[in-house]
Design a protein around this motif. Structure first.
Motif, PDB file in Angstrom:
ATOM      1  N   LEU A  34      79.274 -19.630  20.425  1.00  0.00           N
ATOM      2  CA  LEU A  34      80.511 -19.056  20.073  1.00  0.00           C
ATOM      3  C   LEU A  34      81.124 -19.357  18.747  1.00  0.00           C
ATOM      4  N   GLU A  35      81.130 -18.561  17.756  1.00  0.00           N
ATOM      5  CA  GLU A  35      81.421 -18.913  16.125  1.00  0.00           C
ATOM      6  C   GLU A  35      82.342 -18.175  15.668  1.00  0.00           C
ATOM      7  N   ALA A  36      83.443 -18.845  15.185  1.00  0.00           N
ATOM      8  CA  ALA A  36      84.719 -18.254  14.803  1.00  0.00           C
ATOM      9  C   ALA A  36      84.552 -17.236  13.454  1.00  0.00           C
ATOM     10  N   THR A  98      67.107 -15.094  15.376  1.00  0.00           N
ATOM     11  CA  THR A  98      66.260 -15.344  16.388  1.00  0.00           C
ATOM     12  C   THR A  98      66.794 -15.683  18.035  1.00  0.00           C
ATOM     13  N   LEU A  99      67.961 -16.229  17.820  1.00  0.00           N
ATOM     14  CA  LEU A  99      68.608 -16.662  19.184  1.00  0.00           C
ATOM     15  C   LEU A  99      69.183 -15.337  19.634  1.00  0.00           C
ATOM     16  N   GLY A 100      69.498 -14.309  18.846  1.00  0.00           N
ATOM     17  CA  GLY A 100      70.102 -13.193  19.261  1.00  0.00           C
ATOM     18  C   GLY A 100      71.321 -12.897  19.847  1.00  0.00           C
ATOM     19  N   ASP A 101      71.393 -12.381  21.004  1.00  0.00           N
ATOM     20  CA  ASP A 101      72.642 -12.207  21.789  1.00  0.00           C
ATOM     21  C   ASP A 101      73.263 -13.613  22.394  1.00  0.00           C
ATOM     22  N   LYS A 102      72.462 -14.517  22.317  1.00  0.00           N
ATOM     23  CA  LYS A 102      73.114 -15.858  22.563  1.00  0.00           C
ATOM     24  C   LYS A 102      73.889 -16.426  21.690  1.00  0.00           C
ATOM     25  N   VAL A 103      74.217 -15.929  20.473  1.00  0.00           N
ATOM     26  CA  VAL A 103      75.199 -16.101  19.445  1.00  0.00           C
ATOM     27  C   VAL A 103      76.260 -15.105  19.181  1.00  0.00           C
ATOM     28  N   ARG A 104      77.425 -15.367  19.476  1.00  0.00           N
ATOM     29  CA  ARG A 104      78.569 -14.559  19.097  1.00  0.00           C
ATOM     30  C   ARG A 104      79.367 -15.050  17.829  1.00  0.00           C
ATOM     31  N   THR A 105      79.508 -14.055  16.950  1.00  0.00           N
ATOM     32  CA  THR A 105      80.243 -14.378  15.844  1.00  0.00           C
ATOM     33  C   THR A 105      81.725 -13.794  16.006  1.00  0.00           C
ATOM     34  N   SER A 106      82.665 -14.233  15.239  1.00  0.00           N
ATOM     35  CA  SER A 106      84.239 -13.695  15.120  1.00  0.00           C
ATOM     36  C   SER A 106      84.678 -13.977  16.681  1.00  0.00           C
ATOM     37  N   ALA A 107      84.442 -15.236  17.148  1.00  0.00           N
ATOM     38  CA  ALA A 107      84.663 -15.502  18.344  1.00  0.00           C
ATOM     39  C   ALA A 107      85.263 -16.900  18.276  1.00  0.00           C
TER      40      ALA A 107
END
Length: 465
Positions: A34-36, A98-107
């Protein structure tokens, strides 16, 4: 669903966070990062203009390189030095893709707790999964259950203040229009115009301050920078270690930063004010800032101030989690003695892993720069070793988790915080060595032994910001 089937939440898609996700995947454990920010490496991108003092060979995680290889990705020349922008665009973003949907941004993670248990409750606590509260940029909220939480959110968002007491100086907030807490990007025309021909105070004694001084000196020597001048504010005095390790630093680019700062002073582009702890900001009749010291001394007015006094961890969203943090550094209590900047430099920190990073709340780990709390400069290699060990521990492979798989470079002389931050090291004209010197404006001569290691262990700090 059992707790073991839940994902591991990783807070932050920076170097340590993305590496943590990679190591978890390698061990068959599902991560969710989860990336802000709106992109991976959002914090790194904010200093994209600054060149790292580590080479490409030292800032790419081995497991991440293995994950990227099938995509055709090739690591840049391992002997060259990337900028923050290079690191983000050529490594962090491809890894996140490469990690794809395992990374969420604006979160943005706004809270972590045990599901159904606040900080006080003991009953059944360790059997409950973690509840991670998230706010998205569009206003949505979500609660995600997790088997473990790896906080790799860093410290970039919480810069230290100018005030010598650790609190903002009086008037610091009111002077926000003239104060920056970042190394300026002088290739940006608007930012360049802000400092060109101006008198700028730089507060700080570490690599970031060195970089800012070197940038301002370069501006002073350019056609559009006539009249540019820096005033370097040091809380301590001047000693042979003031400019870092120089040629003795096994990270040569870091040593070069200190030498560049020294050159800025030697050429007259910067003066140093020593033994000065900022108490207040005031404005003169023209609106320029006047820095006032704790002893009442008032400096000549400046147009701008760059505050580079380090960073500190944001622990607010972990308020319901039981952490065991050192009372000084705000680092995990088992790690703190290993990174105390009064005793250690970056390269003398013993490689460490899950045991030093653990807390009473089992399954929570602070990693990367955040694990160092208020301690100074952190090496990417250290973060990669941390997350390798933590991922192994979460997967139940304690043999691997306990194994040290990293050798750090030795450092030269670099300044830290704590006792090293006292002005006692001032080179005086025969005055008593035990008396704190009066703050003074000086032109610096070459240190007696640039690059020579100090015998005083308090001078072994890790390039304090």
């Amino acid at each position: 669903m059992s707790t073991q089937q839940l994902p591991v939440i990783v807070v932050g898609a920076g170097p340590a966070g993305l590496a943590a996700a990679t190591h978890l995947i390698e061990r068959g454990v599902e991560p969710l990062v989860l990336e802000a920010g709106d992109k991976a490496g959002a914090a790194v991108r904010e200093w994209s203009h600054v060149r790292l003092f580590s080479t490409w060979g030292e800032v790419v995680d081995p497991a991440a390189e293995k994950l990227l290889a099938p995509t055709g990705w090739a690591r840049p020349d391992p002997a060259t030095y990337p900028s923050g922008g290079d690191w983000a665009e050529q490594y962090l973003q491809p890894l996140a893709d490469t990690l794809g949907d395992k990374v969420r941004t604006s979160a943005t993670v706004t809270g972590v707790s045990r599901a159904g248990r606040d900080r006080i409750v003991d009953a059944g606590r360790e059997q409950q999964p973690f509840a991670v509260h998230v706010e998205y940029a569009d206003g949505r909220e979500e609660r995600i259950l997790a088997r473990a939480v790896i906080d790799a959110s860093g410290t970039w968002a919480t810069a230290g203040p100018a005030g010598g007491s650790g609190l903002p100086a009086l008037g610091e907030k009111a002077a926000a229009d003239r104060i920056s807490y970042r190394v300026p990007d002088l290739k940006n025309p608007a930012i360049r115009a802000r400092y060109a021909g101006k008198r700028t105070a730089v507060i700080g004694s570490g690599a970031s301050a060195f970089t800012a001084l070197a940038y301002l000196a370069e501006l002073a020597e350019s056609e559009d920078g006539t009249g540019t001048h820096a005033v370097w504010i040091l809380r301590r005095g001047i000693s042979g270690s003031t400019f870092g390790g120089g040629t003795a630093d096994q990270l040569p680019a870091r040593g070069a930063l200190g030498l560049a700062a020294k050159a800025a002073v030697d050429k007259g582009h910067a003066d140093a004010v020593t033994g000065f702890r900022t108490e207040a900001f005031e404005r003169d009749a023209d609106g320029r800032l006047v820095l006032v010291g704790e002893d009442g001394r008032r400096l000549e007015p400046v147009d701008e101030v760059i505050v580079l006094t380090g960073f500190r961890p944001d622990l607010s969203f972990l308020a319901e989690i039981r952490l065991n943090l050192d009372e000084r550094l705000q680092a995990p209590v088992e790690l703190a003695p290993l990174i105390d900047s009064n005793q250690h430099s970056c390269g003398t920190v013993y490689p460490h892993g899950h045991r030093e990073l653990s807390h009473p709340e089992q399954g929570v780990y602070l990693v990367g720069m955040k694990s160092y709390g208020r301690a100074p400069t952190f090496l990417a290699m250290t973060g990669y070793e941390q997350v390798r060990s933590v991922a192994a521990a979460i997967a139940g492979d304690l043999d691997s988790a306990d194994r040290v798989e990293l050798t750090l470079p030795e450092t030269g002389v670099c300044g830290g915080a704590g006792l090293f931050d006292t002005p006692d090291a001032q080179q005086t004209d025969g005055g008593g060595c035990c008396a704190a010197p009066e703050p003074q404006l000086v032109q610096l001569a070459a240190p007696a032994a640039v690059g020579a290691a100090s015998e005083d262990p308090s001078a072994g700090g890790c390039c304090g910001s």
